[in-house]
Write an enzyme that holds these catalytic residues in place. Structure first.
Site, PDB file in Angstrom:
ATOM      1  N   SER A 133       0.696  -1.767   0.010  1.00  0.00           N
ATOM      2  CA  SER A 133      -0.137  -0.242   0.593  1.00  0.00           C
ATOM      3  C   SER A 133       0.853   1.287   0.249  1.00  0.00           C
ATOM      4  CB  SER A 133      -1.314   0.008   1.253  1.00  0.00           C
ATOM      5  OG  SER A 133      -2.117   1.449   0.970  1.00  0.00           O
ATOM      6  N   TYR A 146      -1.340  -1.113  10.651  1.00  0.00           N
ATOM      7  CA  TYR A 146      -2.018  -1.390   9.225  1.00  0.00           C
ATOM      8  C   TYR A 146      -0.754  -0.441   8.610  1.00  0.00           C
ATOM      9  CZ  TYR A 146      -3.871  -1.439   4.725  1.00  0.00           C
ATOM     10  OH  TYR A 146      -3.881  -1.201   2.770  1.00  0.00           O
TER      11      TYR A 146
END
Length: 239
Positions: A133, A146
């Site tokens: 990501s 995350y």
């Protein structure tokens, strides 16, 4: 025809990747936790997709055994894509969120990538890809685990890239860093949101070109560069 294993294929990017590869004539092993979603995916391409229920959080030895079983059904393996991922936003630090995030994005990632790496080293060729990501480029106060877990994936793949080059065998690694894609994983304020089919097509092209790193959509490389250059004291005030 390639034999492709996609971990995390029940919805979103992973499901669309499975469709694209199957439509192109490749044999796809699709995994996920929701059997009913896997069944519906296989129903779309019954001759090109083989499915297996798989939970990325299971212990390493169980993960290896299940992945080996699916690869046997495929009759081999050329490309492994780790698309399983999880994260959530929270104003306060939340142990349950952080633990599940690390279980899937770090521990589950390691189990699958170790399996794929060892398989490809013994075979003498192969390709590993991970859907990390753009969030892995800097910390985020709403989802620190995350961001950290996605940074782990990207840095780990950089190490594997160097390792593969030293081994001098055709073993490729590709780190895919999406920005916002129109899936359930995209939470909070969003911009430059890409449709799932567009993101998946760009991912397939990046993997085909054996790119070491690719930003999805391509404009997100600008954000990645900006993240790298913003001094910490400024980022910490506005982040």
């Amino acid at each position: 025809m390639q034999k492709i294993l996609i971990i995390g294929a029940t919805s979103g990017i992973g499901r669309e990747l499975s469709r694209l590869y199957a439509a192109a004539g490749h044999l796809v092993g699709a995994t996920g936790r929701r059997q009913e979603m896997l069944d519906s995916l296989q129903g779309e391409y019954p001759n090109q997709i083989i499915t297996a229920c798989y939970d990325a959080t299971i212990p390493h030895h169980q993960a290896t055994a299940q992945l080996e079983a699916l690869v046997r059904k495929l009759g081999g393996l050329d490309l492994l894509i780790y698309n399983a991922g999880w994260g959530d936003l929270a104003e306060k630090l939340d142990w349950a969120i952080d633990k599940e995030t690390v279980d899937v994005n770090v521990n589950g990632f390691l189990a699958a990538i170790h399996f794929g790496w060892q398989y490809f080293v013994e075979q003498g060729h192969g390709h590993l890809a991970t859907i990390s990501s753009i969030a892995g480029n800097r910390g985020n106060r709403y989802s620190p685990a995350y961001s950290a877990s996605k940074a782990f994936q990207s840095i780990y793949f950089e190490g594997l890239y160097i390792k593969a080059r030293k081994m001098k065998i055709p073993l490729y690694v590709t780190d895919i860093q999406p920005g916002f894609v129109d899936t359930k994983m995209a939470k909070g304020p969003r911009f430059w949101v890409a449709p799932v089919d567009k993101a998946a097509r760009q991912i397939v092209r990046a993997i085909k070109k054996k790119r070491r790193r690719a930003y999805i959509t391509r404009r997100w490389w600008v954000v990645a560069k900006i993240f790298k250059w913003i001094p910490a004291w400024i980022y910490h005030r506005v982040g």
